[in-house]
Design an enzyme around this catalytic site. Sequence first.
Site, PDB file in Angstrom:
ATOM      1  N   THR A  17       0.810  -1.216   0.000  1.00 36.24           N
ATOM      2  CA  THR A  17       0.000   0.000   0.000  1.00 36.24           C
ATOM      3  C   THR A  17       0.847   1.271   0.000  1.00 36.24           C
ATOM      4  OG1 THR A  17      -0.180  -0.270   2.385  1.00 36.24           O
ATOM      5  CG2 THR A  17      -2.052  -0.996   1.082  1.00 36.24           C
ATOM      6  N   GLU A  98      16.233  -1.051   1.652  1.00 39.24           N
ATOM      7  CA  GLU A  98      17.618  -0.648   1.897  1.00 39.24           C
ATOM      8  C   GLU A  98      17.706   0.024   3.260  1.00 39.24           C
ATOM      9  OE1 GLU A  98      19.179   2.053  -1.010  1.00 39.24           O
ATOM     10  OE2 GLU A  98      21.104   2.248   0.016  1.00 39.24           O
ATOM     11  N   TYR A 161      22.347  -4.233 -14.804  1.00 42.09           N
ATOM     12  CA  TYR A 161      21.690  -3.751 -16.017  1.00 42.09           C
ATOM     13  C   TYR A 161      22.730  -3.447 -17.083  1.00 42.09           C
ATOM     14  CZ  TYR A 161      18.525  -2.468 -12.142  1.00 42.09           C
ATOM     15  OH  TYR A 161      17.799  -2.454 -10.984  1.00 42.09           O
ATOM     16  N   GLU A 211      31.806  -6.868  -5.821  1.00 42.20           N
ATOM     17  CA  GLU A 211      32.372  -5.572  -5.458  1.00 42.20           C
ATOM     18  C   GLU A 211      33.165  -5.711  -4.163  1.00 42.20           C
ATOM     19  OE1 GLU A 211      28.606  -3.518  -5.384  1.00 42.20           O
ATOM     20  OE2 GLU A 211      28.483  -3.594  -3.202  1.00 42.20           O
ATOM     21  N   HIS A 249      26.984   1.247  -0.939  1.00 43.96           N
ATOM     22  CA  HIS A 249      26.421   0.065  -0.280  1.00 43.96           C
ATOM     23  C   HIS A 249      27.007  -0.090   1.123  1.00 43.96           C
ATOM     24  CE1 HIS A 249      25.428  -2.029  -4.349  1.00 43.96           C
ATOM     25  NE2 HIS A 249      24.412  -1.297  -3.926  1.00 43.96           N
TER      26      HIS A 249
END
Lengths: 298, 390
Positions: A17, A98, A161, A211, A249
Amino acid sequence: MSILVDERTRLAVAGITGREGSFHTLNNRRYGTNVVGGVTPGKGGQDVEGIPVFDSWAQAMTDAQPNTAMIFVPPRFAADSILEAAAAGVELVIAITEGIPAHDELRVYNTLKRDHPGTRLIGPNCPGILSPGKANVGIIPASFFKEGNVGVVSRSGTLTYQIGNEIARAGFGCSTIVGIGGDPVPGSSFVDVLELFAADEQTELIVLSGEIGGSAEEEAAEYIAEHVSKPVVAYIAGFTAPAGKQMGHAGAIVSGSAGTAAAKARALEERGVRVGRTPTEAAEIAVEVLGGASVSAP
Amino acid sequence: MDLLEYQGKELFARHGLRVSSGKAVTTVDGAVEAAGEVGYPVVVKAQVLIGGRGKAGGVKLAADESEVRTHAQNILGMDIHGHTVRTLWIEHASDIATEYYASVLLDRSAKKPLVMFSVEGGVDIEQVAEESPEKLIRHHVDPLEGLSHEEAAGIATEGGADADVVEGVADALVALYEVWLQEDATLAEINPLIVTPEREVKALDAKVSLDGNALYRHPENQSLADSENEDPLERRAKEEGVQYVKLDGDIGILGNGAGLVMSTLDVVAQAGGSPANFLDAGGGSDAEKIKQAVELILANDAVKAVLFNIFGGITRGDEVARGLIAAFDDIGAGGKSIPFVVRLDGTNDVEGRRLLQEAALPNVHAAETMNEAAEMVVALAAGDSVGAQA
């Protein structure tokens, strides 16, 4: 085949929602993913464009039998939502959120292992999972990918991507793209996903995008040497990252001399994994290997 | 978020770990006053977030007021490996019989808390781990159970702690585990953990890192960030909610997604350039946020050229283009005659490129690929001209 998400996926979304939750849920449904419900405490009985909303994961399970959960709730509620979905019997939980505290992630990981070993967690802080042509769960822009034989597993969304798109432009597609996320304690690591790709008939080549920070790439290198006969091509980001600085990150940090990109690339290369110096080079190596395979095929 | 020694010791004391009495000061007179309060002899300790301060002359013993004054004068303002000393910790000097090492950290590989203990304290622990790993006890704790006193005593015994202080060391380990747990730390380290001639176990140093994602649970710890020693641009970025890390080079970088930005830094370095910053504009950035990010990048005077590397997922190429155009309109980003190279791919990339072309911004160049973009921006930063105006 493909891994983790496909036509059999029955998805329910915690945080459906919310603004982002509803946007991406509807996006996933538009792609063809079977979305069977949403969970928002206090909003049971409502619906989001026809998708029923439940007060709890237990209720969602009783009424809609989801086998996959997507977590879109804010960080402070995410850990409990993941555990609640697992307790209700959901087999696959994909956490997009996150900013979840590391100690919460530690508690979730160890609780799942002890109390709900049948539940697999992907993420948090990940873009989700896409099996092109079958199902999309998360925020991966599906239009850049088509169905094919390359499995992709990555700690970074946009880097996935970038590499996936270059492979697609060369005419190849993907079996499944899995974002395992950039946090210090991911629910699933490279090794967990490599194991699935190794057993997947559709997947003929695996691209691993890692990474700085932690040792998941080094562990993946060892696993590949012993258990994966399919070709694996890797890319590692963060060669120029200074030690002690978190690069976006939460998990992307070189601590002292541990977790450097150079050490990760070396570990992979020493075990026969080709590592591209740039995302483009990684894609080119993948295409070269795939092209070679089809030429030599009868 | 790394804490200074004295801040770490405040957390230690909060959880029952023994530390020497002391006071944090920022002036020479303050140091003298603090020394009088804690009692001579004292140790004057530079508060910086970097190791090796002892060897650099940042830790000195003082027997009287004149020595405190001299040492405080010398150490305040001192540069220790690039960190300026702005705060001193004045502590009552401890008598030391033995030096141990203790830490609790998050072991990402095992996905468990790791308690480490060694009787080889006061030295570089990475060196101990390398040269005599048998002297460093590594014990994983079940995070759902916590560390029991019995377990901690076992670690102390196994590590070879003197028999009469096994209980004291166990108490310290349990308290350190509580610091790590209750304060949402990713690291809590004591080196050295000392035993005094009176056989008291005490933390002589403190190294604590807190999880920034958990600060909402600890409002009292929010102010512990070392804002004085923080880079002013990094502090401004944090306030604006932008992921920014300042680097030493001259090429400003903006991208979306941490992985892609890290990769962009690497590709620029491979092309012979030197990045001035890491900046992740994040997913779904709108024009306003892009404009803000451009301002931040250009606030660094070292920047000679800027690279935008965008692969749009949630982020839309047209929004990025609008943000850059707004930056030129509102803040005169072009006025500084700093060249920009823009690589737009992904969602709404065609629209974004069209907008940029129509705006005909001075000195903004379009690149087709990430590698080409890196080469162009490196050439531009070096003062060379390139083709293809956007």
